[in-house]
Write a protein that holds these residues in place. Structure first.
Motif, PDB file in Angstrom:
ATOM      1  N   LYS A 115       0.841  -1.207   0.000  1.00  0.00           N
ATOM      2  CA  LYS A 115       0.000   0.000   0.000  1.00  0.00           C
ATOM      3  C   LYS A 115       0.878   1.260   0.000  1.00  0.00           C
ATOM      4  N   ALA A 116       1.930   1.222   0.792  1.00  0.00           N
ATOM      5  CA  ALA A 116       2.821   2.379   0.889  1.00  0.00           C
ATOM      6  C   ALA A 116       3.496   2.666  -0.453  1.00  0.00           C
ATOM      7  N   TRP A 117       3.882   1.601  -1.154  1.00  0.00           N
ATOM      8  CA  TRP A 117       4.506   1.795  -2.473  1.00  0.00           C
ATOM      9  C   TRP A 117       3.505   2.380  -3.473  1.00  0.00           C
ATOM     10  N   GLU A 118       2.271   1.926  -3.375  1.00  0.00           N
ATOM     11  CA  GLU A 118       1.225   2.510  -4.234  1.00  0.00           C
ATOM     12  C   GLU A 118       1.136   4.009  -3.992  1.00  0.00           C
ATOM     13  N   TRP A 119       1.110   4.327  -2.716  1.00  0.00           N
ATOM     14  CA  TRP A 119       1.052   5.743  -2.316  1.00  0.00           C
ATOM     15  C   TRP A 119       2.236   6.499  -2.907  1.00  0.00           C
ATOM     16  N   LYS A 120       3.406   5.899  -2.754  1.00  0.00           N
ATOM     17  CA  LYS A 120       4.624   6.537  -3.240  1.00  0.00           C
ATOM     18  C   LYS A 120       4.517   6.849  -4.727  1.00  0.00           C
ATOM     19  N   HIS A 121       4.054   5.881  -5.512  1.00  0.00           N
ATOM     20  CA  HIS A 121       3.993   6.091  -6.958  1.00  0.00           C
ATOM     21  C   HIS A 121       3.029   7.211  -7.319  1.00  0.00           C
ATOM     22  N   THR A 122       1.911   7.244  -6.635  1.00  0.00           N
ATOM     23  CA  THR A 122       0.927   8.299  -6.888  1.00  0.00           C
ATOM     24  C   THR A 122       1.526   9.665  -6.628  1.00  0.00           C
ATOM     25  N   TYR A 123       2.155   9.815  -5.462  1.00  0.00           N
ATOM     26  CA  TYR A 123       2.646  11.139  -5.092  1.00  0.00           C
ATOM     27  C   TYR A 123       3.916  11.523  -5.844  1.00  0.00           C
ATOM     28  N   ALA A 124       4.707  10.533  -6.228  1.00  0.00           N
ATOM     29  CA  ALA A 124       5.902  10.837  -7.009  1.00  0.00           C
ATOM     30  C   ALA A 124       5.483  11.437  -8.355  1.00  0.00           C
ATOM     31  N   ASP A 125       4.460  10.875  -8.946  1.00  0.00           N
ATOM     32  CA  ASP A 125       3.957  11.419 -10.220  1.00  0.00           C
ATOM     33  C   ASP A 125       3.474  12.847 -10.026  1.00  0.00           C
ATOM     34  N   PHE A 126       2.772  13.032  -8.943  1.00  0.00           N
ATOM     35  CA  PHE A 126       2.233  14.345  -8.616  1.00  0.00           C
ATOM     36  C   PHE A 126       3.362  15.376  -8.479  1.00  0.00           C
ATOM     37  N   ILE A 127       4.400  14.981  -7.767  1.00  0.00           N
ATOM     38  CA  ILE A 127       5.529  15.890  -7.536  1.00  0.00           C
ATOM     39  C   ILE A 127       6.230  16.215  -8.849  1.00  0.00           C
ATOM     40  N   ARG A 128       6.406  15.193  -9.694  1.00  0.00           N
ATOM     41  CA  ARG A 128       7.054  15.443 -10.989  1.00  0.00           C
ATOM     42  C   ARG A 128       6.255  16.425 -11.829  1.00  0.00           C
ATOM     43  N   GLU A 129       4.937  16.315 -11.754  1.00  0.00           N
ATOM     44  CA  GLU A 129       4.080  17.264 -12.471  1.00  0.00           C
ATOM     45  C   GLU A 129       4.312  18.682 -11.964  1.00  0.00           C
ATOM     46  N   GLN A 130       4.447  18.802 -10.659  1.00  0.00           N
ATOM     47  CA  GLN A 130       4.649  20.124 -10.083  1.00  0.00           C
ATOM     48  C   GLN A 130       6.014  20.685 -10.438  1.00  0.00           C
ATOM     49  N   TRP A 131       7.014  19.814 -10.462  1.00  0.00           N
ATOM     50  CA  TRP A 131       8.346  20.258 -10.889  1.00  0.00           C
ATOM     51  C   TRP A 131       8.282  20.807 -12.313  1.00  0.00           C
ATOM     52  N   ALA A 132       7.520  20.097 -13.150  1.00  0.00           N
ATOM     53  CA  ALA A 132       7.384  20.519 -14.549  1.00  0.00           C
ATOM     54  C   ALA A 132       6.692  21.880 -14.626  1.00  0.00           C
ATOM     55  N   THR A 133       5.642  22.038 -13.841  1.00  0.00           N
ATOM     56  CA  THR A 133       4.913  23.308 -13.853  1.00  0.00           C
ATOM     57  C   THR A 133       5.823  24.450 -13.419  1.00  0.00           C
ATOM     58  N   LEU A 134       6.717  24.164 -12.482  1.00  0.00           N
ATOM     59  CA  LEU A 134       7.651  25.188 -12.014  1.00  0.00           C
ATOM     60  C   LEU A 134       8.777  25.430 -13.016  1.00  0.00           C
ATOM     61  N   GLY A 135       8.935  24.499 -13.948  1.00  0.00           N
ATOM     62  CA  GLY A 135       9.950  24.684 -14.988  1.00  0.00           C
ATOM     63  C   GLY A 135      11.352  24.285 -14.561  1.00  0.00           C
ATOM     64  N   LEU A 136      11.456  23.339 -13.638  1.00  0.00           N
ATOM     65  CA  LEU A 136      12.767  22.999 -13.078  1.00  0.00           C
ATOM     66  C   LEU A 136      13.605  22.154 -14.035  1.00  0.00           C
ATOM     67  N   SER A 137      14.847  22.557 -14.214  1.00  0.00           N
ATOM     68  CA  SER A 137      15.712  21.884 -15.186  1.00  0.00           C
ATOM     69  C   SER A 137      16.437  20.690 -14.558  1.00  0.00           C
ATOM     70  N   LEU A 138      15.655  19.747 -14.081  1.00  0.00           N
ATOM     71  CA  LEU A 138      16.191  18.572 -13.383  1.00  0.00           C
ATOM     72  C   LEU A 138      16.614  17.482 -14.358  1.00  0.00           C
ATOM     73  N   ASP A 139      17.649  16.758 -13.950  1.00  0.00           N
ATOM     74  CA  ASP A 139      18.095  15.605 -14.723  1.00  0.00           C
ATOM     75  C   ASP A 139      17.332  14.376 -14.223  1.00  0.00           C
ATOM     76  N   TYR A 140      16.330  13.972 -15.015  1.00  0.00           N
ATOM     77  CA  TYR A 140      15.500  12.842 -14.590  1.00  0.00           C
ATOM     78  C   TYR A 140      16.155  11.502 -14.909  1.00  0.00           C
ATOM     79  N   SER A 141      17.170  11.535 -15.770  1.00  0.00           N
ATOM     80  CA  SER A 141      17.788  10.254 -16.128  1.00  0.00           C
ATOM     81  C   SER A 141      18.516   9.670 -14.920  1.00  0.00           C
ATOM     82  N   ARG A 142      18.778  10.514 -13.936  1.00  0.00           N
ATOM     83  CA  ARG A 142      19.491  10.020 -12.750  1.00  0.00           C
ATOM     84  C   ARG A 142      18.618  10.089 -11.493  1.00  0.00           C
TER      85      ARG A 142
END
Length: 868
Positions: A115-142
RNA sequence: GGACGCUUAGCUCAGUGGGAGAGCAUCUGCUUGACGUGCAGAGGGUCAGGGGUUCAAAUCCCUUAGCGUCCACCA
């Protein structure tokens, strides 16, 4: 390249799609080229929920550095990642399960973790969306996660190594117990809050006499765990009681009176009850006096069987009931109000119980000392400097770190207990005869894995990892002052121990975001601001610019919507200035740097200002002073570029000389491109949008950061004089209420009183901007005004309001008199002439003579007006 | 009990040894062909109080007061 932009900056359309394009072109991935490396690892956000304004601030700062360094030619790695956030996430998952009527015990350990991993995946996606909205130049390959496979290996290795070195041990100690989460906490996870409680003075009957010994406590319920009463050996009040016993008023059991010089005779009655299992000081006393250590509570904060009839009752209910009982029995001497600091759990906010428990600890002294030594020799550079002190003082007073947590979500401790002998095996892999062992049920403090973040994310423990070799130590860490202890200090000692180096070159510390009234943003106050909503209204660029330029380093930041709006307005201004430039570019226009050598005086003036701006902005950026960089850029863009140069340029641009037109336009385009590049780290979206109209490069983010370009000094004095003249005439028109339609006739004199003639271009500009031209002066109504290193004589006709003008001049005169007095005092001061820097003296002399000249002009004009 | 920060224009904040600044707010004027989300101007401050160092202090030092934060096991 004729383009026109919409008249109004629309952040929604500007910010749409850009991030996807950046990712598609893979612009943010560190390439391991021969460029010099620069590395930031993101402080990994917790996978507990949405990002808040504090994250937006912290990451915007990092993005500014990342984009700046990338443009300066570094191989920039900004590593993305997230934290499993042990207690916080487990609490959230448990709360959600509870809503569904499920307890974690129903699911079992593995079921819960799923259940915790499910939660993690949901919120990780959410956070990545927010990073994108903020325009952060993050290296996702790492991108890394503290609980991923590699990091788990790193955690295990660290635990095993430290255990083998004797730096991790298991011990039975008083720890901070959270009765709600039912786990141990480290010292810094305890928040001390001022609470009004009681100081309860109880009567302890002395056995074999009718004497009573008064003993005070703030936690009466712990009396069930008392084992003795301590007095100071030299306390004359109690000498006769040495060796006697008293009756514990709660449990009615007899306990000895013991002596220890630890006791403060002046505090309370000078007699202290001792509860070894519920108080660290009492525990220490019990160690030296070999006393029993008995727990009187259960892990959930209820009383155990030692509390007799109160068994099963919550500790605070027990307190109340017990005090009432003792009052009835006449055993209460008095109850005083007592304000003291009470520890609360950082996560659950319940009152922490000091509790005797067997836990794992990291021995901190040797590791802290190594860091302190290294910090002194070749320390991390804290910005602002004062935070180094915070860091050092904490390490100097550090206590062992309790790292075991009674949770499921986290790194399970790699310790195995033999079922029969109880022998401990600490190992990277489970023992061969695993059926004879049970693994420790507990997990590690979430900060244990975060402490490895600067090197574990780069491939450690594989020391041959090229990322690790290239990017460690990290160039800079950006974080808030609130986690210097939790995180910065711990990364420091783990890095020092395992990498033999401190983890960062620079540590940039920022403050906290507060609401407009200066209060901390919190759920309970409901004053939190969702960055995504702000972006909806004003755009990410405006939010970022506000966040990163509205405070000075290390200070807290108040969120004020007006300021976000002001940032938006600035972007709109930039947008429209760009629109103007683009509108003037013919279809086939191509900016050429070579044309700069043919720049006019007007161009030279702007380019000189640009040169200075580039220098000071670069300097401020390198010092991480983004507030200064930002205000320098706003000033230059709004005042020099928009208000002056664009306005002045309208004359040549509307003229007939094609060559002059081209050169003027070239200067404007060159300057605009430099402005966009310097603004890009702050406002990536809009700068990208506009730059695309001016350049064929794939993205502004891979363009070169502006550098010094002027090869020779440009004389800007004529343009300075011109702008000063325009300002003076504008002011005159307003104060004298002279409509623009009424033209003014003027004549000019230089600072030596000689006639000064405008060039054709200057004359055209003067007509356009203030409807004034050189011509005959009406001797009846002439007015002479000082301007910068010159004077203007204006023919006033019938429009002049003499008293108004006199008042104006009187004001100017008074100001000048003040300045002249100051200047004269300095210049007639022998000590100043002798001791001050020669350049200061020269500057002062120059000022004095300009003041004097202007003063003379005003004085003469005043006399003329008054005798008229 | 320690440590740190803050106190500057009505508000929010920069400045940090030699002329008090910005944004917002206020007032005045302006449909100027980039922008009225704008343009052009103006008013507004014993830089918390006191002392010291210095030729010179809003700026450095000491001190007092107020506000705030962090650390700390006194029952």
């Amino acid at each position: 390249m004729k383009h026109t932009l919409p008249t109004r900056y629309d952040h929604r359309s500007v910010e749409a799609q850009k991030y996807e394009t950046w990712l598609k072109h893979d612009l943010f991935r560190a390439q391991n080229t021969n460029k010099p490396p620069f590395c930031i690892v993101i402080p990994p956000p917790n996978v507990t929920g949405k990002l808040h304004l504090g994250h937006a601030w912290d990451t915007a700062l990092q993005d500014i550095i990342a984009r700046f360094k990338r443009m300066q030619g570094y191989d920039m790695l900004w590593l993305a990642g997230m934290d499993h956030a042990g207690i916080a996430t487990q609490a959230k998952v448990e709360a959600r399960l509870k809503e569904e009527g499920i307890s974690k015990y129903d699911l079992g350990r593995q079921g819960f973790l799923d259940k915790a991993w499910e939660w993690k995946h949901t919120y990780a996606d959410f956070i990545r969306e927010q990073w994108a909205t903020l325009g952060l130049s993050l290296d996702y390959s790492r991108e890394r996660f503290t609980l991923d496979e590699g990091l788990s290996e790193a955690v295990k290795k660290v635990f095993v190594d430290l255990y083998n070195e004797g730096l991790i041990y298991q011990g039975e100690r008083i720890i901070n117990w959270d009765p709600q989460a039912q786990t141990a906490l480290s010292n810094i996870e305890v928040i001390h809050k001022e609470v009004e409680g009681g100081m309860y003075h109880f009567r302890f009957k002395v056995v074999g006499s009718d004497e009573v010994l008064v003993v005070a406590t703030t936690r009466p319920e712990t009396m069930f765990g008392d084992v003795c009463v301590f007095v100071h050996p030299d306390d004359p009040r109690y000498t006769h009681l040495h060796g006697k016993t008293v009756v514990n008023p709660a449990s009615k059991r007899e306990m000895p009176i013991l002596c220890d010089s630890y006791i403060d005779m002046s505090f309370g009655s000078g007699a202290m009850k001792c509860t070894p299992a519920h108080d660290p000081n009492d525990f220490n006393l019990a160690q030296t006096h070999h006393l029993d250590k008995v727990l009187c509570m259960n892990p959930d904060g209820t009383m155990n069987e030692l509390a007799q009839k109160y068994v099963g009752l919550d500790r605070f209910d027990c307190r109340q009931a017990l005090v009432a009982q003792l009052q009835e029995e006449g055993l209460v001497e008095k109850i005083e109000k007592h304000i003291h600091q009470v520890g609360h759990s950082e996560r659950t906010d319940v009152i922490v119980e000091p509790y005797l428990s067997k836990q794992w600890f990291v021995k901190m002294k040797p590791m802290a000392e190594a860091v302190l030594k290294k910090q002194k020799e070749q320390g991390m550079n804290f910005v602002p400097e004062r935070f180094e002190k915070t860091f050092i003082q904490w390490l100097e007073n550090i206590e062992d770190w309790c790292i075991s947590r009674q949770l499921w979500w986290g790194h399970r401790i790699p310790a195995y207990f033999h079922k029969e002998s109880g022998d401990i095996l600490v190992s990277l892999t489970p023992p061969q005869d695993s059926e004879n062992y049970t693994q420790d049920e507990d997990v590690l403090d979430t900060w244990f894995s975060s402490a490895l973040w600067p090197f574990s994310t780069l491939g450690w423990p594989d020391t041959s990892s090229s990322d690790l070799q290239r990017f460690f130590p990290n160039s800079v860490l950006v974080t808030g002052y609130d986690i210097i202890f939790f995180w910065v200090a711990r990364m420091a000692f783990m890095s020092e121990h395992f990498m033999h180096e401190l983890p960062f070159k620079d540590v940039l510390i920022h403050g906290l975001v507060r609401d407009a009234q200066g209060r901390k943003m919190s759920k309970s106050l409901g004053n939190g601001v969702d960055p995504m909503e702000v972006i909806e209204t004003y755009g990410a660029d405006a939010l970022r610019f506000f966040l990163t330029t509205s405070s000075s380093p290390g200070q807290d930041l108040r969120y004020m919507e007006e300021k976000v709006e002001a940032s938006w307005n600035f972007i709109n201004k930039l947008w429209n200035a760009s629109r103007f430039v683009l509108m003037n570019c013919p279809d086939d226009f191509k900016a050429e740097e070579a044309l700069l050598s043919e720049a006019s005086e007007l161009d030279g003036w702007l380019l000189t200002k640009l040169e200075t701006t580039i220098k000071s902005v670069t300097e401020a950026m390198e010092a991480y002073d983004f507030g200064l960089a930002g205000s320098t850029l706003v000033n230059f863009t709004w005042n020099d570029f928009c208000s002056w140069s664009i306005e002045l340029a309208k004359v040549p641009l509307n003229g007939s000389d094609e060559k002059v037109k081209a050169v003027t336009l070239n200067t404007l385009v060159f300057t605009l491109k430099a402005i966009l590049k310097m603004l890009h780290p702050f406002m990536p979206f809009v700068s990208e949008e506009i730059y695309a109209h001016l350049s064929d490069e794939i993205s502004i983010s891979v363009s070169e950061y502006p550098t010094s370009f002027l090869t020779s000094h440009v004389d800007v004095s004529r343009v300075d004089r011109l702008t000063s003249l325009i300002s003076a005439l504008r002011e005159l028109r307003l104060s004298q209420n002279i409509k623009k339609a009424n033209d003014l006739s003027i004549q000019l004199q230089d600072d030596q009183g000689r006639p000064y003639t405008l060039s054709e271009m200057e004359a055209d500009i003067l007509v356009k901007m203030v409807n004034s031209k050189e011509g005959e002066i009406n001797p009846e109504g002439a007015l002479t005004l000082p301007i910068l290193s010159a004077s203007v004589i204006v023919s006033m006709h019938e429009h002049m309001d003499v008293s108004e003008q006199v008042a104006k001049l009187e004001g100017l005169k008074a100001q000048l008199e003040k300045e002249m007095a100051r200047s004269k005092a300095m210049l007639s001061n022998e000590s100043f002439l002798a001791k001050a820097q020669p350049s200061k003296v020269e500057a002062e002399k120059a000022k004095a003579s300009e003041y004097e000249r202007q003063y003379e002009t005003i004085l003469a004009q005043l006399t003329a007006l008054l005798t008229r």
